[in-house]
Design an enzyme around this catalytic site. Sequence first.
Site, PDB file in Angstrom:
ATOM      1  N   SER A  14       0.854  -1.190   0.000  1.00  0.00           N
ATOM      2  CA  SER A  14       0.000   0.000   0.000  1.00  0.00           C
ATOM      3  C   SER A  14       0.882   1.229   0.000  1.00  0.00           C
ATOM      4  O   SER A  14       2.040   1.189   0.452  1.00  0.00           O
ATOM      5  CB  SER A  14      -0.895   0.001   1.250  1.00  0.00           C
ATOM      6  OG  SER A  14      -1.580   1.238   1.387  1.00  0.00           O
TER       7      SER A  14
ATOM      8  N   TYR B 231      -1.507  -1.537  10.219  1.00  0.00           N
ATOM      9  CA  TYR B 231      -1.733  -1.586   8.774  1.00  0.00           C
ATOM     10  C   TYR B 231      -0.503  -1.076   8.011  1.00  0.00           C
ATOM     11  O   TYR B 231       0.072  -1.792   7.176  1.00  0.00           O
ATOM     12  CB  TYR B 231      -2.968  -0.775   8.392  1.00  0.00           C
ATOM     13  CG  TYR B 231      -3.311  -0.895   6.921  1.00  0.00           C
ATOM     14  CD1 TYR B 231      -4.003  -2.002   6.451  1.00  0.00           C
ATOM     15  CD2 TYR B 231      -2.919   0.075   6.003  1.00  0.00           C
ATOM     16  CE1 TYR B 231      -4.299  -2.143   5.103  1.00  0.00           C
ATOM     17  CE2 TYR B 231      -3.206  -0.052   4.655  1.00  0.00           C
ATOM     18  CZ  TYR B 231      -3.900  -1.163   4.214  1.00  0.00           C
ATOM     19  OH  TYR B 231      -4.178  -1.303   2.874  1.00  0.00           O
TER      20      TYR B 231
END
Length: 266
Positions: free
Chosen positions: A140, A154
Amino acid sequence: MDRKLALITGASAGIGAAFAKIYASHGYDVALTARRADRLDRLAEDIGLRHGVETLTVPADLADPAAPAAILDHLTAHGRVVDALINNAGYGQPGTYADTTWEQQAAVLQVMLTAPSELAHRVLPGMVDRRFGRIVNVASLAGLIPGSAGHTLYGATKSYLVKFSQSLHLENLATGVHVSALCPGFTYSEFHDANGTREKISASTPPWLWLGADEVAAAGYEAVEANRAVAVPGAPNKAIAGLVKLIPDEWALALMAAQGPRFRKV
């Protein structure tokens, strides 16, 4: 089997489903794994009819430490080996670290760090022996910028996937195995619905920051075929990733402190 096999995790929707369709369109058989068996079956049927390839579905929850080995054992029982691995499964755990349980955070680590590492470790020797392999770790943009408050692990796990991919990339330059980390930004998928941030994200994020799942998966396929270690799809995301490298860390962290609440459900 003459056709190669691509294994896609988190394949029931979004980027995972888009990857499955792309690999099938390039003549790969596809093995689809996710928790939702009904969605996997529908996707498998559609891909099989549309592209004439073999499809296998392996319902599994990667939060279970036994899942990676069980998935690969299932494929072995069907006489198949993995030629392309797309480590796509992932999610965001809302809340701050102190306000969540360890069980919740341990599941994040299992799904987004341990499972992709184990799957890659298990399939890589065969790829090296056959002198062909493709591994895409869906990371990401969050793995390339400072961490933010909320969704604590995350960005950390995504940063791990970037470094992990870079190392695997370098280790396999002469083996015929290509490894890439795909680092998308905001992507139209079910990700934000699953973690309850859809309303906040939609209200606070301009449309030009978003990409479709098909665009993201296509960028990932192109990157691993070209053997680029890291791929950031979309001009705005490339600009953000580049800017973070140029400004002092203190400025970048302050920016995340100011902007993070717009995007996180803390």
